[in-house]
Design a protein around this motif. Structure first.
Motif, PDB file in Angstrom:
ATOM      1  N   TYR A   1       0.465  -1.188  -0.187  1.00 35.78           N
ATOM      2  CA  TYR A   1      -0.286  -0.154   0.080  1.00 35.78           C
ATOM      3  C   TYR A   1       1.237   1.394  -0.302  1.00 35.78           C
ATOM      4  O   TYR A   1       0.584   2.534  -0.646  1.00 35.78           O
ATOM      5  CB  TYR A   1      -0.767   0.073   0.854  1.00 35.78           C
ATOM      6  CG  TYR A   1      -2.057   1.178   1.286  1.00 35.78           C
ATOM      7  CD1 TYR A   1      -2.510   1.353   0.559  1.00 35.78           C
ATOM      8  CD2 TYR A   1      -1.727   1.807   2.300  1.00 35.78           C
ATOM      9  CE1 TYR A   1      -3.706   2.366   0.931  1.00 35.78           C
ATOM     10  CE2 TYR A   1      -2.501   2.817   2.362  1.00 35.78           C
ATOM     11  CZ  TYR A   1      -3.480   3.266   1.370  1.00 35.78           C
ATOM     12  OH  TYR A   1      -4.002   4.218   2.010  1.00 35.78           O
TER      13      TYR A   1
ATOM     14  N   ARG B   1       1.252   3.626  -2.929  1.00 38.72           N
ATOM     15  CA  ARG B   1       1.000   5.974  -2.370  1.00 38.72           C
ATOM     16  C   ARG B   1       2.281   6.535  -2.633  1.00 38.72           C
ATOM     17  O   ARG B   1       1.907   7.477  -3.304  1.00 38.72           O
ATOM     18  CB  ARG B   1       0.399   5.872  -0.869  1.00 38.72           C
ATOM     19  CG  ARG B   1      -1.096   4.440  -1.176  1.00 38.72           C
ATOM     20  CD  ARG B   1      -2.941   5.625   0.028  1.00 38.72           C
ATOM     21  NE  ARG B   1      -2.431   7.025  -1.247  1.00 38.72           N
ATOM     22  CZ  ARG B   1      -2.832   8.226  -0.651  1.00 38.72           C
ATOM     23  NH1 ARG B   1      -3.377   7.940   0.962  1.00 38.72           N
ATOM     24  NH2 ARG B   1      -3.172   9.655  -1.088  1.00 38.72           N
TER      25      ARG B   1
ATOM     26  N   LYS C   1      -3.006   1.146   7.771  1.00 38.20           N
ATOM     27  CA  LYS C   1      -2.642   2.062   6.483  1.00 38.20           C
ATOM     28  C   LYS C   1      -2.292   2.997   6.954  1.00 38.20           C
ATOM     29  O   LYS C   1      -2.695   4.380   6.109  1.00 38.20           O
ATOM     30  CB  LYS C   1      -3.937   1.290   5.662  1.00 38.20           C
ATOM     31  CG  LYS C   1      -3.604   0.580   4.834  1.00 38.20           C
ATOM     32  CD  LYS C   1      -4.720  -0.252   3.650  1.00 38.20           C
ATOM     33  CE  LYS C   1      -4.553  -1.128   2.576  1.00 38.20           C
ATOM     34  NZ  LYS C   1      -5.600  -2.017   2.710  1.00 38.20           N
ATOM     35  N   GLN C   2      -3.561   4.156   7.521  1.00 39.83           N
ATOM     36  CA  GLN C   2      -3.888   5.047   8.314  1.00 39.83           C
ATOM     37  C   GLN C   2      -2.840   6.089   8.456  1.00 39.83           C
ATOM     38  O   GLN C   2      -2.458   6.943   8.103  1.00 39.83           O
ATOM     39  CB  GLN C   2      -4.870   5.366   9.392  1.00 39.83           C
ATOM     40  CG  GLN C   2      -5.838   6.033   9.454  1.00 39.83           C
ATOM     41  CD  GLN C   2      -6.785   5.969  10.018  1.00 39.83           C
ATOM     42  OE1 GLN C   2      -6.658   4.942  10.678  1.00 39.83           O
ATOM     43  NE2 GLN C   2      -6.969   6.861  11.213  1.00 39.83           N
TER      44      GLN C   2
ATOM     45  N   ASP D   1      -1.477   6.667   4.800  1.00 40.16           N
ATOM     46  CA  ASP D   1      -2.139   7.991   4.512  1.00 40.16           C
ATOM     47  C   ASP D   1      -1.023   8.923   5.271  1.00 40.16           C
ATOM     48  O   ASP D   1      -1.429  10.396   4.182  1.00 40.16           O
ATOM     49  CB  ASP D   1      -3.465   7.860   4.828  1.00 40.16           C
ATOM     50  CG  ASP D   1      -4.497   6.440   4.098  1.00 40.16           C
ATOM     51  OD1 ASP D   1      -3.644   6.468   3.482  1.00 40.16           O
ATOM     52  OD2 ASP D   1      -4.535   6.171   4.404  1.00 40.16           O
ATOM     53  N   ARG D   2      -0.975   9.197   6.572  1.00 45.47           N
ATOM     54  CA  ARG D   2      -0.845  10.618   6.959  1.00 45.47           C
ATOM     55  C   ARG D   2       0.251  10.800   6.377  1.00 45.47           C
ATOM     56  O   ARG D   2       1.180  11.591   5.951  1.00 45.47           O
ATOM     57  CB  ARG D   2      -0.205  10.228   8.563  1.00 45.47           C
ATOM     58  CG  ARG D   2      -1.221   9.647   9.307  1.00 45.47           C
ATOM     59  CD  ARG D   2      -2.363  10.911   9.645  1.00 45.47           C
ATOM     60  NE  ARG D   2      -1.784  12.604  10.202  1.00 45.47           N
ATOM     61  CZ  ARG D   2      -1.730  12.447  11.633  1.00 45.47           C
ATOM     62  NH1 ARG D   2      -2.305  11.876  11.920  1.00 45.47           N
ATOM     63  NH2 ARG D   2      -1.237  13.649  11.568  1.00 45.47           N
TER      64      ARG D   2
ATOM     65  N   GLU E   1       0.819  12.791   2.956  1.00 47.61           N
ATOM     66  CA  GLU E   1      -0.350  13.336   3.522  1.00 47.61           C
ATOM     67  C   GLU E   1       0.997  14.716   3.767  1.00 47.61           C
ATOM     68  O   GLU E   1       1.251  16.070   3.145  1.00 47.61           O
ATOM     69  CB  GLU E   1      -1.737  14.116   4.637  1.00 47.61           C
ATOM     70  CG  GLU E   1      -2.672  13.726   4.476  1.00 47.61           C
ATOM     71  CD  GLU E   1      -3.382  13.209   6.019  1.00 47.61           C
ATOM     72  OE1 GLU E   1      -3.260  13.577   7.480  1.00 47.61           O
ATOM     73  OE2 GLU E   1      -4.821  12.525   5.561  1.00 47.61           O
TER      74      GLU E   1
END
Ligand code: C6P
Length: 416
Positions: free
Chosen positions: A320, A324, A398-399, A402-403, A406
């Motif tokens: 993942y 990303r 996964k978060q 994502d961070r 970002e």
């Protein structure tokens, strides 16, 4: 204390994080910790912290020395951990497990003890271009004493070892092939069993630097047929200050001691000594007793969750992350695709130094490593002064990725 997780083969990182006290900390006021630096050192679960605490509160005594009850209790706990660690890596005999300070010391032990006793001028040792300094410098030091020949299995553009070149090197009568099972930079999982088999066919011994492998997936030293196998406690949920060297009994038996002092002897006279049996021959002085007990608890914790479950989780998370990261303009990923790696994503960010990337990410609580990661030759080969590395373990989700993404967009904003 038992892990919160059960034996289900899907891991719940949110539950897992509850086992790790550090995740209740705010790294900056109001900012939680997103720890993406487990390749440097993992966080420690309560089970490990409590095992060490309990040892100091209830069982603290030196081992193998006293015959009082406390010394016997401490010795029994220490040796039970050794057995647990032997079982964890599939070693048939617990006395093939030697406790050292870390992977670095385990490799130095082999270089100094086996190397000095068995190698002579002109002998060939095969390493790889993706080695950590810990598996380069000990051999370089030995080379300056014995005039060895060091050759390196090349790393191709994808970040994989060139096994055709390896086979060519094997025709030159090497004495030892010493290689990393999993790269700490590009995350490549090398085909250890094949490398070992080919080395043996060529008459060479093998040393596996398993510092990154043991925390990430199930290993079995007997199945691999590894002659020496080194790893560190602190990367696998255990305490710092403790490493392991597995060695085949016959090899260890024939090797001279590495360090001299208490516990590694049977008898000492003013001018001579006789060595103790394995494993004590290589454990001079009072060892890291609490840490060995802590590593025993770490192994139990990992076993409870299941190494296959952990491996599947970190693989999915790394896949993942790679996906990303590829979306972010200016990010260049270093290393192979997900089929060949686990746990690590190293990258450069066009026009921004990795130290700046890391510093800006830190504002959002994201802990990543920036630099050469103690693998300067690999970076030099790819003409990279440094990279940013995010590494993943059982408590990441996964978060967190994502961070990270970002955060990278913020870096982009700041640097234009
Ligand atoms: N790599 C990293 O951030 P010690 O320091 O002795 O416990 O481990 C040395 C070592 C050896 N081999 C490999 C493949 C490693 O990854 C490491 C440690 C850390 O990548 C610290 S430099």
């Amino acid at each position: 204390m038992k892990a919160v997780t059960t034996h289900s083969n899907v891991l719940d990182p949110e539950k897992i994080r509850k086992d790790f006290p550090i995740f209740s900390k705010e790294i900056h006021p109001g900012v939680p910790l997103i720890y993406l630096d487990s390749a440097a050192t993992s966080q420690k679960p309560l089970a490990v912290i409590e095992a060490m605490d309990a040892y100091y509160r209830h069982s603290n005594a030196n081992i193998h020395r006293g015959i009082h009850a406390l010394a016997e209790e401490s010795t029994a706990n220490y040796e039970a951990s050794r057995q647990r660690i032997a079982d964890f890596i599939g070693a048939a005999k617990s006395h093939e497990i030697i406790f050292t300070r870390n992977t670095t010391e385990s490799i130095n032990l082999v270089a100094h003890s086996w190397g000095r006793a068995n190698l002579k001028s002109g002998d060939l040792i095969i390493l790889t271009e993706m080695e950590h300094h810990s598996n380069l410098v000990p051999w370089q030091i030995l080379t300056s004493e014995i005039d060895l020949r060091l050759e390196f299995i090349p790393v191709n553009a994808e970040g994989l070892l060139d096994l055709d070149e390896y086979k060519k090197l094997l025709t030159q009568n090497p004495r030892l092939v010493s290689f990393t099972f999993m790269s700490n930079v590009v995350g490549t999982i090398n085909p250890a069993k094949e490398i070992i088999h080919l080395a043996h066919e060529a008459g060479a011994l093998t040393l596996v630097d398993a510092a990154q492998a043991v925390p990430h997936f199930a290993v079995n030293v007997v199945d691999l047929d590894a002659d020496f196998f080194a790893f560190s406690s602190h990367k696998m949920c255990g305490p710092t200050g403790l490493g392991v060297l597995f060695g085949k009994e016959a090899l260890l038996d024939a090797m001279p001691p590495f360090l001299g002092g208490g516990d590694m002897i049977k008898r000492v006279k003013l001018r001579s000594f006789t060595t103790n049996d394995l494993p004590y021959k290589f454990e001079a002085g009072t060892p890291a007793i609490a840490e060995v007990i802590g590593l025993g608890a770490a192994v139990e914790y990992l076993d409870d969750i299941g190494m296959d479950t952990i491996a599947a989780h970190t693989k999915e998370l790394t896949a993942y992350a790679l996906e990303r990261l590829e979306e972010v303009p200016g990010v260049w990923l270093f290393g192979p695709s997900i089929e060949h790696k686990a746990g690590v994503a190293a990258f450069t960010f066009e026009g921004v130094h990795p130290h700046d990337v890391s510093q800006i990410l830190d504002r959002d609580g994201l802990a990543v490593r920036a630099g050469h990661h103690c693998a300067m030759p690999l970076h030099e080969k790819f003409d990279l002064p440094a990279t940013t590395r995010a590494s993943f373990y059982l408590y990441n989700e996964k978060q967190d990725v994502d961070r990270l993404i970002e955060g990278l967009y913020k870096v982009k904003e700041i640097f234009g």
